[in-house]
Design a protein around this motif. Structure first.
Motif, PDB file in Angstrom:
ATOM      1  N   SER A   4       0.811  -1.199   0.000  1.00 27.17           N
ATOM      2  CA  SER A   4       0.000   0.000   0.000  1.00 27.17           C
ATOM      3  C   SER A   4       0.852   1.260   0.000  1.00 27.17           C
ATOM      4  CB  SER A   4      -0.864  -0.033   1.272  1.00 27.17           C
ATOM      5  OG  SER A   4      -1.592   1.140   1.460  1.00 27.17           O
ATOM      6  N   LYS A   5       0.176   2.372  -0.295  1.00 28.40           N
ATOM      7  CA  LYS A   5       0.741   3.710  -0.093  1.00 28.40           C
ATOM      8  C   LYS A   5      -0.312   4.496   0.691  1.00 28.40           C
ATOM      9  CE  LYS A   5       3.540   3.873  -4.290  1.00 28.40           C
ATOM     10  NZ  LYS A   5       3.737   4.549  -5.579  1.00 28.40           N
ATOM     11  N   SER A   7      -1.113   7.538   0.745  1.00 27.37           N
ATOM     12  CA  SER A   7      -1.810   8.578  -0.003  1.00 27.37           C
ATOM     13  C   SER A   7      -2.757   8.030  -1.078  1.00 27.37           C
ATOM     14  CB  SER A   7      -0.787   9.501  -0.666  1.00 27.37           C
ATOM     15  OG  SER A   7       0.039   8.750  -1.548  1.00 27.37           O
ATOM     16  N   CYS A   8      -2.843   6.748  -1.203  1.00 29.77           N
ATOM     17  CA  CYS A   8      -3.609   6.108  -2.281  1.00 29.77           C
ATOM     18  C   CYS A   8      -5.058   5.841  -1.867  1.00 29.77           C
ATOM     19  CB  CYS A   8      -2.916   4.800  -2.659  1.00 29.77           C
ATOM     20  SG  CYS A   8      -3.880   3.724  -3.715  1.00 29.77           S
ATOM     21  N   CYS A  11      -6.009   2.175  -1.944  1.00 32.32           N
ATOM     22  CA  CYS A  11      -5.467   1.432  -0.807  1.00 32.32           C
ATOM     23  C   CYS A  11      -6.396   1.570   0.393  1.00 32.32           C
ATOM     24  CB  CYS A  11      -4.061   1.930  -0.469  1.00 32.32           C
ATOM     25  SG  CYS A  11      -2.870   1.634  -1.792  1.00 32.32           S
ATOM     26  N   GLU A  31       5.595   3.821   0.205  1.00 31.90           N
ATOM     27  CA  GLU A  31       5.935   5.086  -0.439  1.00 31.90           C
ATOM     28  C   GLU A  31       7.178   5.776   0.101  1.00 31.90           C
ATOM     29  OE1 GLU A  31       2.711   6.561   2.464  1.00 31.90           O
ATOM     30  OE2 GLU A  31       3.290   4.703   1.531  1.00 31.90           O
ATOM     31  N   GLN A  40       7.682  -2.560  -6.352  1.00 28.87           N
ATOM     32  CA  GLN A  40       6.633  -2.475  -7.362  1.00 28.87           C
ATOM     33  C   GLN A  40       6.990  -3.270  -8.616  1.00 28.87           C
ATOM     34  OE1 GLN A  40       5.931   2.006  -6.774  1.00 28.87           O
ATOM     35  NE2 GLN A  40       3.937   1.198  -7.382  1.00 28.87           N
ATOM     36  N   SER A  51       0.978  -1.334  -9.704  1.00 33.94           N
ATOM     37  CA  SER A  51       0.210  -0.368  -8.924  1.00 33.94           C
ATOM     38  C   SER A  51      -0.193  -0.967  -7.573  1.00 33.94           C
ATOM     39  CB  SER A  51      -1.040   0.052  -9.692  1.00 33.94           C
ATOM     40  OG  SER A  51      -1.850  -1.076  -9.961  1.00 33.94           O
TER      41      SER A  51
END
Length: 83
Positions: A4-5, A7-8, A11, A31, A40, A51
């Protein structure tokens, strides 16, 4: 396991879906990692896409945010987790 990130939005969607079915899961937030691109790239070899999110259940790729959310709604996610 979920890659995950923070800011996504997809996610966040996947995390909410997993929580909605009572799943206990680990998250690797990538991230801020120096090896983010390598992670990735490796995810692409495993899943066909680099992604995030990338959700794995019992070591097998399940899907991204949309698939995980849909699975929570239709019962498939809980079923896979229970197997």
């Amino acid at each position: 396991m979920m890659f995950s990130k923070n800011s996504c939005p997809f996610c966040t969607k996947a995390k909410e879906a997993l929580k909605s079915v009572g799943a206990s899961f680990e998250v690797m937030e990538i991230e801020n990692r120096s090896d983010m691109a390598a992670i990735q790239d490796y995810l692409k070899t495993l899943t066909g896409a680099r992604s995030v999110p990338r959700v794995f259940i019992n070591g097998k790729f399940y899907g991204g945010g949309d698939e995980t959310s849909a699975g929570a709604k239709n019962g498939d996610l809980a079923k896979k987790i229970a197997q």
